[in-house]
Scaffold this motif. Structure first.
Motif, PDB file in Angstrom:
ATOM      1  N   LEU A 355       0.822  -1.201   0.000  1.00  0.00           N
ATOM      2  CA  LEU A 355       0.000   0.000   0.000  1.00  0.00           C
ATOM      3  C   LEU A 355       0.861   1.257   0.000  1.00  0.00           C
ATOM      4  O   LEU A 355       0.535   2.247  -0.675  1.00  0.00           O
ATOM      5  CB  LEU A 355      -0.926  -0.017   1.222  1.00  0.00           C
ATOM      6  CG  LEU A 355      -2.094   0.969   1.232  1.00  0.00           C
ATOM      7  CD1 LEU A 355      -2.964   0.818  -0.009  1.00  0.00           C
ATOM      8  CD2 LEU A 355      -2.923   0.793   2.507  1.00  0.00           C
ATOM      9  N   THR A 356       1.973   1.224   0.724  1.00  0.00           N
ATOM     10  CA  THR A 356       2.889   2.370   0.738  1.00  0.00           C
ATOM     11  C   THR A 356       3.427   2.653  -0.653  1.00  0.00           C
ATOM     12  O   THR A 356       3.390   3.784  -1.143  1.00  0.00           O
ATOM     13  CB  THR A 356       4.058   2.101   1.709  1.00  0.00           C
ATOM     14  OG1 THR A 356       3.541   1.933   3.033  1.00  0.00           O
ATOM     15  CG2 THR A 356       5.048   3.257   1.702  1.00  0.00           C
ATOM     16  N   ARG A 357       3.936   1.628  -1.303  1.00  0.00           N
ATOM     17  CA  ARG A 357       4.506   1.810  -2.639  1.00  0.00           C
ATOM     18  C   ARG A 357       3.425   2.235  -3.640  1.00  0.00           C
ATOM     19  O   ARG A 357       3.653   3.108  -4.478  1.00  0.00           O
ATOM     20  CB  ARG A 357       5.176   0.514  -3.107  1.00  0.00           C
ATOM     21  CG  ARG A 357       6.453   0.211  -2.373  1.00  0.00           C
ATOM     22  CD  ARG A 357       7.702   0.708  -3.106  1.00  0.00           C
ATOM     23  NE  ARG A 357       7.685   2.097  -3.480  1.00  0.00           N
ATOM     24  CZ  ARG A 357       8.269   3.084  -2.791  1.00  0.00           C
ATOM     25  NH1 ARG A 357       8.877   2.831  -1.640  1.00  0.00           N
ATOM     26  NH2 ARG A 357       8.249   4.318  -3.241  1.00  0.00           N
ATOM     27  N   THR A 358       2.254   1.616  -3.545  1.00  0.00           N
ATOM     28  CA  THR A 358       1.197   1.932  -4.500  1.00  0.00           C
ATOM     29  C   THR A 358       0.799   3.402  -4.421  1.00  0.00           C
ATOM     30  O   THR A 358       0.748   4.108  -5.437  1.00  0.00           O
ATOM     31  CB  THR A 358      -0.032   1.043  -4.247  1.00  0.00           C
ATOM     32  OG1 THR A 358       0.325  -0.323  -4.506  1.00  0.00           O
ATOM     33  CG2 THR A 358      -1.186   1.425  -5.159  1.00  0.00           C
ATOM     34  N   LEU A 359       0.531   3.902  -3.219  1.00  0.00           N
ATOM     35  CA  LEU A 359       0.015   5.258  -3.086  1.00  0.00           C
ATOM     36  C   LEU A 359       1.083   6.325  -3.277  1.00  0.00           C
ATOM     37  O   LEU A 359       0.766   7.450  -3.684  1.00  0.00           O
ATOM     38  CB  LEU A 359      -0.660   5.422  -1.728  1.00  0.00           C
ATOM     39  CG  LEU A 359      -1.976   4.638  -1.589  1.00  0.00           C
ATOM     40  CD1 LEU A 359      -2.536   4.767  -0.185  1.00  0.00           C
ATOM     41  CD2 LEU A 359      -3.000   5.120  -2.601  1.00  0.00           C
ATOM     42  N   HIS A 360       2.344   5.995  -3.023  1.00  0.00           N
ATOM     43  CA  HIS A 360       3.398   6.986  -3.249  1.00  0.00           C
ATOM     44  C   HIS A 360       3.897   6.945  -4.693  1.00  0.00           C
ATOM     45  O   HIS A 360       4.136   7.988  -5.295  1.00  0.00           O
ATOM     46  CB  HIS A 360       4.541   6.781  -2.255  1.00  0.00           C
ATOM     47  CG  HIS A 360       4.159   7.171  -0.851  1.00  0.00           C
ATOM     48  ND1 HIS A 360       3.455   6.335  -0.035  1.00  0.00           N
ATOM     49  CD2 HIS A 360       4.360   8.319  -0.147  1.00  0.00           C
ATOM     50  CE1 HIS A 360       3.233   6.939   1.127  1.00  0.00           C
ATOM     51  NE2 HIS A 360       3.779   8.140   1.082  1.00  0.00           N
ATOM     52  N   ASP A 361       4.031   5.759  -5.256  1.00  0.00           N
ATOM     53  CA  ASP A 361       4.465   5.676  -6.654  1.00  0.00           C
ATOM     54  C   ASP A 361       3.410   6.233  -7.606  1.00  0.00           C
ATOM     55  O   ASP A 361       3.741   6.756  -8.675  1.00  0.00           O
ATOM     56  CB  ASP A 361       4.761   4.223  -7.031  1.00  0.00           C
ATOM     57  CG  ASP A 361       6.050   3.712  -6.420  1.00  0.00           C
ATOM     58  OD1 ASP A 361       6.788   4.522  -5.811  1.00  0.00           O
ATOM     59  OD2 ASP A 361       6.317   2.501  -6.528  1.00  0.00           O
ATOM     60  N   ALA A 362       2.132   6.120  -7.244  1.00  0.00           N
ATOM     61  CA  ALA A 362       1.060   6.597  -8.119  1.00  0.00           C
ATOM     62  C   ALA A 362       1.038   8.115  -8.233  1.00  0.00           C
ATOM     63  O   ALA A 362       0.377   8.658  -9.128  1.00  0.00           O
ATOM     64  CB  ALA A 362      -0.297   6.108  -7.607  1.00  0.00           C
ATOM     65  N   GLY A 363       1.775   8.792  -7.346  1.00  0.00           N
ATOM     66  CA  GLY A 363       1.762  10.241  -7.361  1.00  0.00           C
ATOM     67  C   GLY A 363       2.870  10.851  -8.188  1.00  0.00           C
ATOM     68  O   GLY A 363       2.662  11.226  -9.347  1.00  0.00           O
ATOM     69  N   ASP A 364       4.071  10.901  -7.631  1.00  0.00           N
ATOM     70  CA  ASP A 364       5.141  11.651  -8.293  1.00  0.00           C
ATOM     71  C   ASP A 364       6.360  10.808  -8.624  1.00  0.00           C
ATOM     72  O   ASP A 364       7.471  11.312  -8.724  1.00  0.00           O
ATOM     73  CB  ASP A 364       5.559  12.843  -7.421  1.00  0.00           C
ATOM     74  CG  ASP A 364       6.132  12.406  -6.080  1.00  0.00           C
ATOM     75  OD1 ASP A 364       6.038  11.217  -5.751  1.00  0.00           O
ATOM     76  OD2 ASP A 364       6.683  13.275  -5.372  1.00  0.00           O
ATOM     77  N   ALA A 365       6.174   9.483  -8.822  1.00  0.00           N
ATOM     78  CA  ALA A 365       7.305   8.620  -9.159  1.00  0.00           C
ATOM     79  C   ALA A 365       7.625   8.741 -10.657  1.00  0.00           C
ATOM     80  O   ALA A 365       6.955   9.424 -11.417  1.00  0.00           O
ATOM     81  CB  ALA A 365       6.979   7.171  -8.802  1.00  0.00           C
TER      82      ALA A 365
END
Length: 419
Positions: A355-365
């Protein structure tokens, strides 16, 4: 000579369990032991007022509510209101409602701030005649691999005290004395740095209708209720950032942008801090007669709200295991304590990491991981099977049902260091 003699402790008092720490893990262990008729002493280095005011996690997940219910304690110790089972994901301002109900019967999760849970556990324990000693200073643990460990401490006036016991529950967190009492090399530490910082803000501002997780090109943000008139907010930031870089106007501007809510109502900010998202697991969760509980054994990224709930799970397993030994002379559950706890720890670590990777990568990765993360979110929003799997993990998957025998688990989960 008389002065020196006055500094020596009296003959150690005796109890079955010494609990180090009076946070949610320690007070749950103590209250469940009390419920089982097993004597214990709780030592807490902070004052009662300090412990009661600590602001932390806010949702007691369904599995933990049902655990308290099974002990006949849910009505006494769980404040707050039932969680309606709805989470809101907001992607670039577009709202998606996802249920975290897994379809099983029984009481639902509760929106219950940590300090409320701790206060109610403390009241229940003390009303039942429990022995809780605040401001216990210079706590030290001795003879942990012997038959009767000794715990030494001082009261604020400098008077030394000692307790002998059968078992020690180390519930004093990541920076407490319990784990540092374990010799180097007896535990293996598995650590992971997510490379992400969060600014966390507590404000007297209206809570959201549902816990809210938001993704935008500006980064991750979240809005959670912390009572009828208070909110907790999170803003993704560099891991080495400081609160000084976030004056109030910048905080509210960033929240309105990332949450996609230009009309977000502000309020007085009562607390703010920056912390780095990290994960840590110590294996095994035992050394001799010391059993680590909660943050003393494992740290989980806050995404998914698993930290406090894992501590409650550990506490339940330990209390039941000690009860088996004291009542029936059966130490099976005590020997399996670390393996059973770690099985859930790694399951929740994986979910929190996902969930951490999904919600952070979906933004500004970068584009590739961003598209992968958004595909995961799209699947969550459109696939009933994906939504059910998410709900089961949020609720607290029942790993005990149909579980494989512990001796078949891979790795060194069943280690009982110090035996």
């Amino acid at each position: 000579m008389a002065e020196e003699a006055s500094q020596l402790p009296d003959a150690p008092a005796s109890t079955t369990v010494v609990v180090i720490g009076a946070g949610p893990a320690g007070m749950t262990v103590a209250t469940l032991l009390q419920r089982s008729g097993i004597d214990c002493v709780v030592l807490e280095r902070r004052s009662r007022d300090h412990v009661a005011r600590r602001q932390r996690a806010g949702i007691v997940e369904t599995r933990a509510v049902r655990m308290f219910d099974s002990w006949g304690l849910a009505d006494q110790v769980l404040g707050g209101i039932p969680h309606d089972g709805i989470l809101e994901f907001r992607v670039d301002g577009r709202s998606h409602l996802v249920s975290d109900r897994d379809g099983s019967d029984g009481p639902a999760a509760r929106l219950c701030p940590q300090q409320v849970l701790v206060q109610k556990l403390t009241e229940t324990f003390l009303e039942g005649g429990g022995d809780l000693r605040f401001e216990a200073l210079d706590v030290s643990l001795h003879d942990l691999t012997g038959d009767r460990p000794t715990i030494r401490y001082r009261t604020p006036d400098g008077t030394p005290h000692a307790l002998t016991c059968d078992f020690v529950a180390g519930c004093d967190g990541d920076h407490g004395v319990s784990r540092t009492a374990v010799p180097d090399g007896a535990l293996t530490a598995h650590a992971f740095d997510h490379g992400i910082g969060w600014l966390t803000v507590l404000a007297d501002a209206p809570p959201p209708a549902h816990p809210l997780l938001a993704v935008s090109s500006q980064g991750f943000a979240a809005h959670f209720p912390r009572g009828p008139y208070a909110s907790r907010y999170y803003l993704q930031c560099p891991p080495d950032d400081t609160p000084d870089h976030w004056p109030e106007q910048r905080v509210w501007d960033a929240l309105r942008t990332r949450l996609g809510d230009p009309g977000l109502v502000s309020g007085p900010i009562t607390d703010r801090e920056v912390f780095r998202l990290r994960s840590l697991v110590h294996d095994p969760m035992r050394y001799g007669r010391l059993f680590l509980v909660g943050d003393a054994a494992h740290i989980v990224s806050p995404m998914g709200g698993k930290g406090m709930n894992l501590a409650l799970y550990d506490a339940d397993l330990l209390a039941r295991a000690v009860r088996d030994v004291v009542r029936d002379g059966d130490d099976t559950a005590l020997r399996d304590y670390s393996a059973r706890c770690l099985r859930r720890v790694w399951n929740d670590q994986e979910f929190s990491h996902w969930l951490t990777r999904t919600l952070h990568d979906a933004g500004d990765a970068e584009p590739f991981p961003r598209h992968l993360a958004r595909a995961r979110l799209d699947r969550l929003f459109t696939s009933p099977a994906a939504a059910r799997a998410f709900a089961e993990l949020m609720t607290g998957i029942d790993l005990e049902a149909g579980a494989a025998p512990l001796e078949k688990l891979s790795g060194n989960l069943s280690g009982n260091g110090g035996d």
